[in-house]
Design a protein around this motif. Structure first.
Motif, PDB file in Angstrom:
ATOM      1  N   LEU A   8       0.738 -10.905  -9.771  1.00 46.47           N
ATOM      2  CA  LEU A   8       1.062 -12.106  -9.002  1.00 46.47           C
ATOM      3  C   LEU A   8       2.344 -11.909  -8.194  1.00 46.47           C
ATOM      4  O   LEU A   8       2.399 -12.258  -7.008  1.00 46.47           O
ATOM      5  CB  LEU A   8       1.212 -13.303  -9.939  1.00 46.47           C
ATOM      6  N   LEU A   9       3.361 -11.329  -8.835  1.00 44.47           N
ATOM      7  CA  LEU A   9       4.634 -11.086  -8.142  1.00 44.47           C
ATOM      8  C   LEU A   9       4.461 -10.085  -6.996  1.00 44.47           C
ATOM      9  O   LEU A   9       5.064 -10.238  -5.930  1.00 44.47           O
ATOM     10  CB  LEU A   9       5.684 -10.576  -9.129  1.00 44.47           C
ATOM     11  N   SER A  10       3.632  -9.082  -7.211  1.00 46.25           N
ATOM     12  CA  SER A  10       3.366  -8.088  -6.164  1.00 46.25           C
ATOM     13  C   SER A  10       2.669  -8.726  -4.965  1.00 46.25           C
ATOM     14  O   SER A  10       2.985  -8.424  -3.806  1.00 46.25           O
ATOM     15  CB  SER A  10       2.509  -6.946  -6.714  1.00 46.25           C
ATOM     16  N   LEU A  12       2.790 -11.981  -4.156  1.00 48.74           N
ATOM     17  CA  LEU A  12       3.753 -12.882  -3.513  1.00 48.74           C
ATOM     18  C   LEU A  12       4.770 -12.099  -2.692  1.00 48.74           C
ATOM     19  O   LEU A  12       5.181 -12.539  -1.604  1.00 48.74           O
ATOM     20  CB  LEU A  12       4.473 -13.724  -4.565  1.00 48.74           C
ATOM     21  N   LEU A  13       5.182 -10.940  -3.207  1.00 43.85           N
ATOM     22  CA  LEU A  13       6.116 -10.067  -2.491  1.00 43.85           C
ATOM     23  C   LEU A  13       5.524  -9.645  -1.154  1.00 43.85           C
ATOM     24  O   LEU A  13       6.174  -9.762  -0.097  1.00 43.85           O
ATOM     25  CB  LEU A  13       6.421  -8.837  -3.346  1.00 43.85           C
ATOM     26  N   THR A  14       4.283  -9.172  -1.179  1.00 41.25           N
ATOM     27  CA  THR A  14       3.617  -8.709   0.041  1.00 41.25           C
ATOM     28  C   THR A  14       3.371  -9.868   1.001  1.00 41.25           C
ATOM     29  O   THR A  14       3.619  -9.742   2.209  1.00 41.25           O
ATOM     30  CB  THR A  14       2.272  -8.043  -0.310  1.00 41.25           C
ATOM     31  N   LEU A  15       2.897 -10.983   0.460  1.00 40.96           N
ATOM     32  CA  LEU A  15       2.616 -12.153   1.294  1.00 40.96           C
ATOM     33  C   LEU A  15       3.895 -12.670   1.967  1.00 40.96           C
ATOM     34  O   LEU A  15       3.896 -12.982   3.170  1.00 40.96           O
ATOM     35  CB  LEU A  15       2.004 -13.267   0.441  1.00 40.96           C
ATOM     36  N   GLY A  16       4.973 -12.752   1.193  1.00 37.79           N
ATOM     37  CA  GLY A  16       6.247 -13.213   1.750  1.00 37.79           C
ATOM     38  C   GLY A  16       6.743 -12.310   2.852  1.00 37.79           C
ATOM     39  O   GLY A  16       7.201 -12.774   3.912  1.00 37.79           O
ATOM     40  N   LEU A  17       6.648 -10.988   2.638  1.00 38.19           N
ATOM     41  CA  LEU A  17       7.114 -10.019   3.632  1.00 38.19           C
ATOM     42  C   LEU A  17       6.259 -10.079   4.902  1.00 38.19           C
ATOM     43  O   LEU A  17       6.788 -10.052   6.022  1.00 38.19           O
ATOM     44  CB  LEU A  17       7.090  -8.608   3.047  1.00 38.19           C
ATOM     45  N   GLN A 192       7.441  -0.506  -2.115  1.00 36.13           N
ATOM     46  CA  GLN A 192       6.961   0.514  -1.170  1.00 36.13           C
ATOM     47  C   GLN A 192       5.552   0.193  -0.664  1.00 36.13           C
ATOM     48  O   GLN A 192       5.277   0.262   0.537  1.00 36.13           O
ATOM     49  CB  GLN A 192       6.961   1.883  -1.862  1.00 36.13           C
ATOM     50  N   ILE A 193       4.687  -0.205  -1.585  1.00 31.92           N
ATOM     51  CA  ILE A 193       3.314  -0.564  -1.205  1.00 31.92           C
ATOM     52  C   ILE A 193       3.316  -1.815  -0.316  1.00 31.92           C
ATOM     53  O   ILE A 193       2.588  -1.887   0.685  1.00 31.92           O
ATOM     54  CB  ILE A 193       2.449  -0.802  -2.471  1.00 31.92           C
ATOM     55  N   SER A 194       4.155  -2.781  -0.671  1.00 30.49           N
ATOM     56  CA  SER A 194       4.272  -4.009   0.118  1.00 30.49           C
ATOM     57  C   SER A 194       4.715  -3.703   1.552  1.00 30.49           C
ATOM     58  O   SER A 194       4.166  -4.243   2.517  1.00 30.49           O
ATOM     59  CB  SER A 194       5.268  -4.957  -0.541  1.00 30.49           C
ATOM     60  N   SER A 195       5.699  -2.844   1.682  1.00 30.53           N
ATOM     61  CA  SER A 195       6.196  -2.452   3.003  1.00 30.53           C
ATOM     62  C   SER A 195       5.128  -1.717   3.801  1.00 30.53           C
ATOM     63  O   SER A 195       4.960  -1.939   5.002  1.00 30.53           O
ATOM     64  CB  SER A 195       7.437  -1.573   2.850  1.00 30.53           C
ATOM     65  N   LEU A 196       4.379  -0.843   3.120  1.00 26.78           N
ATOM     66  CA  LEU A 196       3.309  -0.082   3.788  1.00 26.78           C
ATOM     67  C   LEU A 196       2.187  -1.014   4.258  1.00 26.78           C
ATOM     68  O   LEU A 196       1.704  -0.887   5.396  1.00 26.78           O
ATOM     69  CB  LEU A 196       2.756   0.972   2.831  1.00 26.78           C
ATOM     70  N   ILE A 197       1.787  -1.945   3.397  1.00 25.13           N
ATOM     71  CA  ILE A 197       0.733  -2.895   3.761  1.00 25.13           C
ATOM     72  C   ILE A 197       1.173  -3.745   4.952  1.00 25.13           C
ATOM     73  O   ILE A 197       0.404  -3.980   5.895  1.00 25.13           O
ATOM     74  CB  ILE A 197       0.380  -3.806   2.558  1.00 25.13           C
ATOM     75  N   ILE A 242       9.205   3.496   7.962  1.00 26.13           N
ATOM     76  CA  ILE A 242      10.357   4.288   7.507  1.00 26.13           C
ATOM     77  C   ILE A 242      10.783   3.854   6.107  1.00 26.13           C
ATOM     78  O   ILE A 242      11.038   4.692   5.224  1.00 26.13           O
ATOM     79  CB  ILE A 242      11.538   4.159   8.500  1.00 26.13           C
ATOM     80  N   ILE A 243      10.875   2.529   5.887  1.00 29.78           N
ATOM     81  CA  ILE A 243      11.236   2.006   4.561  1.00 29.78           C
ATOM     82  C   ILE A 243      10.231   2.470   3.509  1.00 29.78           C
ATOM     83  O   ILE A 243      10.604   2.921   2.412  1.00 29.78           O
ATOM     84  CB  ILE A 243      11.316   0.465   4.577  1.00 29.78           C
ATOM     85  N   SER A 244       8.956   2.375   3.863  1.00 34.54           N
ATOM     86  CA  SER A 244       7.904   2.803   2.934  1.00 34.54           C
ATOM     87  C   SER A 244       8.023   4.295   2.617  1.00 34.54           C
ATOM     88  O   SER A 244       7.898   4.701   1.457  1.00 34.54           O
ATOM     89  CB  SER A 244       6.529   2.504   3.539  1.00 34.54           C
ATOM     90  N   LEU A 245       8.288   5.098   3.629  1.00 34.62           N
ATOM     91  CA  LEU A 245       8.424   6.554   3.441  1.00 34.62           C
ATOM     92  C   LEU A 245       9.643   6.888   2.588  1.00 34.62           C
ATOM     93  O   LEU A 245       9.564   7.723   1.668  1.00 34.62           O
ATOM     94  CB  LEU A 245       8.523   7.245   4.797  1.00 34.62           C
ATOM     95  N   VAL A 246      10.764   6.231   2.882  1.00 32.64           N
ATOM     96  CA  VAL A 246      11.997   6.475   2.117  1.00 32.64           C
ATOM     97  C   VAL A 246      11.795   6.102   0.644  1.00 32.64           C
ATOM     98  O   VAL A 246      12.186   6.859  -0.260  1.00 32.64           O
ATOM     99  CB  VAL A 246      13.180   5.677   2.715  1.00 32.64           C
ATOM    100  N   LEU A 247      11.186   4.957   0.393  1.00 35.03           N
ATOM    101  CA  LEU A 247      10.926   4.532  -0.985  1.00 35.03           C
ATOM    102  C   LEU A 247       9.963   5.482  -1.690  1.00 35.03           C
ATOM    103  O   LEU A 247      10.126   5.769  -2.889  1.00 35.03           O
ATOM    104  CB  LEU A 247      10.362   3.106  -1.002  1.00 35.03           C
ATOM    105  N   PHE A 248       8.982   5.989  -0.953  1.00 40.45           N
ATOM    106  CA  PHE A 248       8.037   6.959  -1.516  1.00 40.45           C
ATOM    107  C   PHE A 248       8.770   8.224  -1.967  1.00 40.45           C
ATOM    108  O   PHE A 248       8.530   8.748  -3.071  1.00 40.45           O
ATOM    109  CB  PHE A 248       6.978   7.314  -0.474  1.00 40.45           C
ATOM    110  N   ILE A 249       9.691   8.695  -1.139  1.00 46.64           N
ATOM    111  CA  ILE A 249      10.479   9.897  -1.466  1.00 46.64           C
ATOM    112  C   ILE A 249      11.380   9.635  -2.668  1.00 46.64           C
ATOM    113  O   ILE A 249      11.508  10.477  -3.570  1.00 46.64           O
ATOM    114  CB  ILE A 249      11.316  10.344  -0.244  1.00 46.64           C
TER     115      ILE A 249
END
Length: 262
Positions: A8-10, A12-17, A192-197, A242-249
């Motif tokens: 649920l938090l994931s 909401l995180l993605t939806l909010g972003l 990271q997934i939220s940023s990528l989506i 970029i944020i998604s890539l940095v978090l992935f690394i």
């Protein structure tokens, strides 16, 4: 139960972003495009009408460029759109007051040798012309495009509303805090997934706008637009990737470090 809360938090995180990103992008597209394609041309034209016989061509071109790219012109456009949205969509009667912005435009762009002579007449002329343009557009919108345009204006108003942005930002922040408390550094994966989506969805919207630009121009803008300003959208897509890539690394590095310790 814990797994359900994490999911649920994931979400909401993605939806909010996604929603807060779209909120700023949509407003920027509408204001920048309307300003660049329509209103800035009218404002600079009205201004030049008052001084066209008193200055040379190079000065006229410089003044036109400065007005069309002025932050005050963008502010006038923002107020213009806000007023139309409120008055047409919600049948309000908001006064379109741009006297401050006009004063600033004139003080920054009126040639010094003409200032005392032209300042008052230019203020009156600009205010009258721009206010009349707003009233004319306001009166013709529903007549020209139908009731569905009211729905579009209402959606635009909701998405760009300050309170809506605050709620989405709080949703985003609270979701991050909740995930961090439950997952510690593993919460980075959800971010990271939220940023990528968000980057992917923003990219899809970008492609859709490009493909439908002619439809948007003809059906929603009455054929006034030749170019839709998508620069901020491109910037957001790049930043999100970029944020998604940095978090992935970072996640990979943390996993590698943990494996070494074990």
């Amino acid at each position: 139960m814990k797994k359900c809360i994490k999911i649920l938090l994931s979400i909401l995180l993605t939806l909010g972003l996604i929603l807060i990103t779209m909120s700023f992008i949509i407003e920027n597209i509408v204001v920048k495009t309307f300003s660049q394609e329509i209103l800035s041309k009218k404002i600079s034209g009205y201004f030049l009408d008052e001084i066209i016989y008193d200055v040379d061509t190079n000065t006229l071109e410089k003044i036109e460029y400065n007005i069309r790219n002025s932050k005050h012109t963008s502010k006038i456009t923002s107020k213009f759109i806000q007023t139309i949205t409120k008055n047409v969509a919600y049948n309000e009667n908001i006064n379109f007051d741009i006297s401050k912005e006009i004063d600033l435009l004139i003080s920054e762009n009126m040639p010094k040798n003409l200032y005392n002579e032209k300042v008052n007449s230019t203020k009156e002329y600009l205010n009258e012309k721009i206010v009349n343009t707003e009233k004319t557009l306001e009166e013709n919108l529903v007549y020209s495009f139908g009731d569905y345009y009211i729905t579009i204006l209402k959606l635009y108003n909701i998405l760009t509303n300050t309170y809506f942005r605050i709620v989405m930002l709080l949703t985003f922040i609270i979701s991050i805090i909740g995930l961090v408390m439950m997952e510690k550094y593993k919460s980075l994966k959800a971010i990271q997934i939220s940023s990528l989506i968000t980057a992917i969805i923003t990219g899809i919207v970008f492609v859709a706008i490009k493909l439908l630009s002619n439809f948007i121009d003809q059906r929603l803008a009455g054929g006034w637009l030749s170019n839709i300003n998508l620069r901020l959208m491109i910037t957001f897509i790049i930043i999100e990737f970029i944020i998604s890539l940095v978090l992935f690394i970072v996640i990979k590095k943390l996993k590698f470090d943990n494996n070494d310790k074990n």
